[in-house]
Scaffold this motif. Structure first.
Motif, PDB file in Angstrom:
ATOM      1  N   PRO A  26      90.840  31.422 116.693  1.00 45.57           N
ATOM      2  CA  PRO A  26      90.373  32.306 117.767  1.00 45.57           C
ATOM      3  C   PRO A  26      90.288  33.759 117.301  1.00 45.57           C
ATOM      4  N   SER A  27      89.602  34.579 118.069  1.00 42.54           N
ATOM      5  CA  SER A  27      89.543  36.005 117.778  1.00 42.54           C
ATOM      6  C   SER A  27      90.908  36.645 118.026  1.00 42.54           C
ATOM      7  N   ASP A  28      91.177  37.699 117.291  1.00 42.97           N
ATOM      8  CA  ASP A  28      92.418  38.443 117.495  1.00 42.97           C
ATOM      9  C   ASP A  28      92.282  39.322 118.738  1.00 42.97           C
ATOM     10  N   TYR A  29      93.356  39.421 119.520  1.00 40.61           N
ATOM     11  CA  TYR A  29      93.260  40.154 120.790  1.00 40.61           C
ATOM     12  C   TYR A  29      93.117  41.657 120.582  1.00 40.61           C
ATOM     13  N   GLN A  30      93.494  42.172 119.404  1.00 45.22           N
ATOM     14  CA  GLN A  30      93.346  43.592 119.116  1.00 45.22           C
ATOM     15  C   GLN A  30      92.147  43.888 118.216  1.00 45.22           C
ATOM     16  N   GLN A  31      91.979  43.083 117.156  1.00 50.82           N
ATOM     17  CA  GLN A  31      90.974  43.375 116.144  1.00 50.82           C
ATOM     18  C   GLN A  31      89.664  42.614 116.347  1.00 50.82           C
ATOM     19  N   GLY A  32      89.648  41.679 117.294  1.00 49.96           N
ATOM     20  CA  GLY A  32      88.443  40.891 117.499  1.00 49.96           C
ATOM     21  C   GLY A  32      88.175  39.992 116.297  1.00 49.96           C
ATOM     22  N   ASP A  33      86.906  39.874 115.910  1.00 51.82           N
ATOM     23  CA  ASP A  33      86.546  39.030 114.771  1.00 51.82           C
ATOM     24  C   ASP A  33      86.693  39.753 113.438  1.00 51.82           C
ATOM     25  N   ALA A  34      86.916  41.058 113.472  1.00 48.44           N
ATOM     26  CA  ALA A  34      87.049  41.819 112.224  1.00 48.44           C
ATOM     27  C   ALA A  34      88.231  41.350 111.391  1.00 48.44           C
ATOM     28  N   TYR A  35      89.232  40.765 112.049  1.00 48.96           N
ATOM     29  CA  TYR A  35      90.433  40.336 111.323  1.00 48.96           C
ATOM     30  C   TYR A  35      90.152  39.173 110.376  1.00 48.96           C
ATOM     31  N   ARG A  36      89.031  38.464 110.562  1.00 49.61           N
ATOM     32  CA  ARG A  36      88.772  37.240 109.796  1.00 49.61           C
ATOM     33  C   ARG A  36      88.643  37.503 108.295  1.00 49.61           C
ATOM     34  N   ILE A  37      88.468  38.745 107.910  1.00 46.49           N
ATOM     35  CA  ILE A  37      88.398  39.055 106.487  1.00 46.49           C
ATOM     36  C   ILE A  37      89.735  38.775 105.794  1.00 46.49           C
ATOM     37  N   ILE A  38      90.807  38.627 106.589  1.00 46.81           N
ATOM     38  CA  ILE A  38      92.116  38.338 105.978  1.00 46.81           C
ATOM     39  C   ILE A  38      92.111  36.994 105.264  1.00 46.81           C
ATOM     40  N   PHE A  39      91.221  36.074 105.648  1.00 43.13           N
ATOM     41  CA  PHE A  39      91.202  34.761 105.003  1.00 43.13           C
ATOM     42  C   PHE A  39      90.674  34.835 103.567  1.00 43.13           C
ATOM     43  N   ILE A  40      90.087  35.961 103.210  1.00 43.87           N
ATOM     44  CA  ILE A  40      89.727  36.247 101.821  1.00 43.87           C
ATOM     45  C   ILE A  40      90.696  37.270 101.233  1.00 43.87           C
ATOM     46  N   TRP A  46      97.346  28.096 109.411  1.00 42.92           N
ATOM     47  CA  TRP A  46      97.016  26.992 108.499  1.00 42.92           C
ATOM     48  C   TRP A  46      95.760  27.265 107.667  1.00 42.92           C
ATOM     49  N   PRO A  47      94.703  27.923 108.212  1.00 42.55           N
ATOM     50  CA  PRO A  47      93.581  28.247 107.324  1.00 42.55           C
ATOM     51  C   PRO A  47      93.966  29.245 106.226  1.00 42.55           C
ATOM     52  N   LEU A  48      94.862  30.174 106.555  1.00 42.69           N
ATOM     53  CA  LEU A  48      95.295  31.150 105.564  1.00 42.69           C
ATOM     54  C   LEU A  48      96.060  30.477 104.433  1.00 42.69           C
ATOM     55  N   LEU A  49      96.964  29.558 104.783  1.00 42.12           N
ATOM     56  CA  LEU A  49      97.725  28.845 103.762  1.00 42.12           C
ATOM     57  C   LEU A  49      96.817  27.913 102.948  1.00 42.12           C
ATOM     58  N   THR A  50      95.818  27.348 103.604  1.00 39.42           N
ATOM     59  CA  THR A  50      94.867  26.493 102.885  1.00 39.42           C
ATOM     60  C   THR A  50      94.064  27.313 101.880  1.00 39.42           C
ATOM     61  N   MET A  51      93.664  28.518 102.266  1.00 43.17           N
ATOM     62  CA  MET A  51      92.955  29.395 101.345  1.00 43.17           C
ATOM     63  C   MET A  51      93.859  29.829 100.193  1.00 43.17           C
ATOM     64  N   MET A  52      95.136  30.001 100.478  1.00 39.03           N
ATOM     65  CA  MET A  52      96.073  30.336  99.413  1.00 39.03           C
ATOM     66  C   MET A  52      96.124  29.201  98.389  1.00 39.03           C
ATOM     67  N   ALA A  53      96.167  27.958  98.868  1.00 37.00           N
ATOM     68  CA  ALA A  53      96.157  26.810  97.962  1.00 37.00           C
ATOM     69  C   ALA A  53      94.855  26.745  97.182  1.00 37.00           C
ATOM     70  N   ALA A  54      93.740  27.054  97.843  1.00 32.45           N
ATOM     71  CA  ALA A  54      92.433  27.013  97.176  1.00 32.45           C
ATOM     72  C   ALA A  54      92.360  28.027  96.034  1.00 32.45           C
ATOM     73  N   THR A  55      92.865  29.229  96.272  1.00 33.57           N
ATOM     74  CA  THR A  55      92.816  30.249  95.225  1.00 33.57           C
ATOM     75  C   THR A  55      93.696  29.881  94.040  1.00 33.57           C
ATOM     76  N   LYS A  56      94.832  29.277  94.301  1.00 39.15           N
ATOM     77  CA  LYS A  56      95.701  28.856  93.200  1.00 39.15           C
ATOM     78  C   LYS A  56      95.051  27.732  92.393  1.00 39.15           C
ATOM     79  N   LEU A  57      94.439  26.784  93.080  1.00 42.83           N
ATOM     80  CA  LEU A  57      93.759  25.698  92.384  1.00 42.83           C
ATOM     81  C   LEU A  57      92.582  26.227  91.565  1.00 42.83           C
ATOM     82  N   TYR A  58      91.857  27.192  92.134  1.00 40.76           N
ATOM     83  CA  TYR A  58      90.747  27.787  91.387  1.00 40.76           C
ATOM     84  C   TYR A  58      91.258  28.508  90.140  1.00 40.76           C
ATOM     85  N   TYR A  59      92.351  29.246  90.284  1.00 40.69           N
ATOM     86  CA  TYR A  59      92.920  29.943  89.127  1.00 40.69           C
ATOM     87  C   TYR A  59      93.282  28.960  88.023  1.00 40.69           C
ATOM     88  N   LEU A  60      93.920  27.862  88.376  1.00 40.37           N
ATOM     89  CA  LEU A  60      94.301  26.867  87.375  1.00 40.37           C
ATOM     90  C   LEU A  60      93.076  26.246  86.717  1.00 40.37           C
TER      91      LEU A  60
END
Length: 252
Positions: free
Chosen positions: A49-63, A207-221
């Motif tokens: 969902p959108s953040d109640y303060q930042q709206g959709d701008a917060y979604r950049i955190i997933f990168i 959970w999407p943030l942790l999944t992206m963390m796993a993705a970046t580690k797998l990409y690094y390896l």
């Protein structure tokens, strides 16, 4: 070598054995990285969902956040590999340290760029000499320094040893980056994801943030496997095992 290092580490430190191991592991790591990234981005950009303060701008955190974590994690790997290379003169450790640097620099650059994109609507400016931002910029310069020093020598192993010293000296910046939001008055928000204790983030965002963390580690390896394999072939060019690989490739 010290007796406490397990036998399998000795064996994995063999360039021909690691070359085969990395070749077998690379496609699996890359496939898992792509799947994890697809799931994480879909969860973060579509399902969360959108953040109640930042709206959709917060979604950049997933990168931004996984890239920031990786910038520190890879530097830690590079420093440990540099220590092993300097103390025990393990060629493979030198290669791992030096080939980690470009990947770490890329993640650090992404962290700074995405942080600026997020900071403009939140802080009203692309850049500020905030403690977290400044120490992250120093981290990028350390990565670039390691890369530059490594390539400044004709003897690649001599360059790797010089760069390894810089990597070890620069490790002091890693805890500064991590704890800067606690040690100084900073615009950057504090940690919302905790390993010990509850996280300050809704599960639908976590959970999407942790999944992206796993993705970046797998990409690094996966990337490290490719880079180390190529570097080992260049370093070991006169060895029998490299000639056999060349002959096998040429006969196809």
């Amino acid at each position: 070598m010290a007796n406490w290092i397990p036998l399998w580490v000795h064996k994995l430190g063999s360039p021909p054995l690691f070359y085969r191991f990395a070749g077998a592991a690379r496609p699996w790591l890359l496939a898992l990285a792509v799947l994890a990234a697809a799931g994480g981005l879909y969860g973060g950009l579509v399902l969360a969902p959108s953040d109640y303060q930042q709206g959709d701008a917060y979604r950049i955190i997933f990168i931004h956040v996984p890239s920031a974590w990786m910038s520190l994690f890879i530097y830690g790997v590079m420093a440990v590999a540099s220590f092993v290379a300097l103390v025990w003169r393990v060629k493979l450790a030198e290669v791992v340290a030096m080939e980690s640097a470009p990947v770490g620099a890329a993640f650090t650059f992404i962290t700074l760029v995405t942080g600026s994109l997020w900071g403009k609507p939140m802080w009203g400016t692309w850049w500020t000499w905030d403690a977290r931002l400044t120490s992250e910029l120093v981290l990028l310069f350390l990565y670039l320094g390691v890369i530059g020093l490594y390539h400044a020598f004709e003897d690649r192993r001599q360059g790797a040893r010089a760069a390894a010293f810089l990597a070890l000296i620069g490790i002091v910046n890693v805890p500064i980056v991590h704890f800067s939001v606690n040690w100084w008055n900073t615009l950057h928000q504090g940690s919302t994801v905790r390993i010990l204790g509850p996280s300050k983030m809704a599960p639908s965002m976590l959970w999407p943030l942790l999944t992206m963390m796993a993705a970046t580690k797998l990409y690094y390896l996966a990337s490290l496997c490719s880079r180390v394999r190529a570097d080992l072939l260049a370093l070991e060019g006169g060895k029998d095992w490299v000639r056999k690989i060349a002959e096998a490739e040429g006969s196809r």
